[in-house]
Design an enzyme around this catalytic site. Sequence first.
Site, PDB file in Angstrom:
ATOM      1  N   GLU A  67     -17.054  -1.930  26.041  1.00  0.00           N
ATOM      2  CA  GLU A  67     -16.644  -3.260  26.495  1.00  0.00           C
ATOM      3  C   GLU A  67     -17.836  -4.202  26.399  1.00  0.00           C
ATOM      4  OE1 GLU A  67     -15.341  -5.241  30.805  1.00  0.00           O
ATOM      5  OE2 GLU A  67     -15.210  -3.080  30.492  1.00  0.00           O
ATOM      6  N   GLU A  72     -18.024 -13.401  32.348  1.00  0.00           N
ATOM      7  CA  GLU A  72     -17.322 -13.114  33.594  1.00  0.00           C
ATOM      8  C   GLU A  72     -17.832 -14.143  34.586  1.00  0.00           C
ATOM      9  OE1 GLU A  72     -15.794  -8.948  34.321  1.00  0.00           O
ATOM     10  OE2 GLU A  72     -17.912  -8.612  33.894  1.00  0.00           O
TER      11      GLU A  72
END
Length: 455
Positions: A227, A232
């Site tokens: 990932e 974020e």
Amino acid sequence: MHQRALLFSAFWTAVQAQQAGTLTAETHPSLTWQKCAAGGTCTEQKGSVVLDSNWRWLHSVDGSTNCYTGNTWDATLCPDNESCASNCALDGADYEGTYGVTTSGDALTLQFVTGANIGSRLYLMADDDESYQTFNLLNNEFTFDVDASKLPCGLNGAVYFVSMDADGGVAKYSTNKAGAKYGTGYCDSQCPRDLKFINGQANVEGWEPSDSDKNAGVGGHGSCCPEMDIWEANSISTAYTPHPCDDTAQTMCEGDTCGGTYSSERYAGTCDPDGCDFNAYRMGNESFYGPSKLVDSSSPVTVVTQFITADGTDSGALSEIKRFYVQGGKVIANAASNVDGVTGNSITADFCTAQKKAFGDDDIFAQHGGLQGMGNALSSMVLTLSIWDDHHSSMMWLDSSYPEDADATAPGVARGTCEPHAGDPEKVESQSGSATVTYSNIKYGPIGSTFDAPA
């Protein structure tokens, strides 16, 4: 990340029942993006987005009986993993009405709570409308605009890449007939066990409904893959983070050996659940990102991420992940580390080693291949766009002090200005349900092609 309802149908008729019944047709909202060439010439690509299967209504193949209600499986339709895959079908999505997902040109807006639905996760589709768009990030850059101004403490508007199969797993698993068109095949570095179907089979065996999440639970299997977290963030904090795994492709894991957020032993699995994160606040630069700060989260911002290779080729070894921002017509370099013993403003192997040492963190990143391991996975990645809340740690790892019992003044503990548990899901779901994030103007191409890079 949190999901709702998923299918991997076992028979051709299952998907046909979904498509031909009185249920919702699956129509992917269009989303344009730009593919750029060296020199900065960009060409519009006609893409679309698809909702992850885990949010979708799962019902009996020959009717409309729920296979999954709340966070519990129907014992008759789903007595075991194999039977459930045969008995249950996936429905199409009312993107705006049920899930709060809207598109306009090159912009995608996600609303946090819409009716009973909480959060969403979507993938960029290729122009064939049957498979996910894949990206080789090596020696390339990825750029997008984001408006995170409406995301308070505890919410996460996330843009990231995972090593999902482009077809959603159809070729590998004969019992998966829904495929990418219905958002199947998810995986990430937490080896999530809240997925309702993995590798063409249900995850009902060993399923434990969540005590805090009315829509979720944890099953006996997890789905692992590398990932690359590009973004974020909420209006308070932001981080970008590579998470390598031992395998570059999606794999299924068993129980607590999965590791990650959903297992009793976080580091038991084949992936790095922590990653090597660059959060400016955590790195001691507290005035860099946030409302009215250098990168002002109260206004849209362009986010540029470059994947530098050692030899400058698209197949070279990943050596650095660089970050720039563009706002108000100005290019803003990433914040420099202000932590003793850690230098630089980008993610490199040396930065990651020094950061783990300075913060007293176990170097799980290195154990699973480090930056080279991440680079090995970057040749075929699927773009993921989401909004979510955190039932495990209230997003304190992003925007507050974490671990909760640690000294907030110790290096690496403070990650943002949010009070502990300001992001408790019960609170944000009731008080901030109308929160939205908008992603737009996605561009991809060689280094320096998607924005006016500094000399």
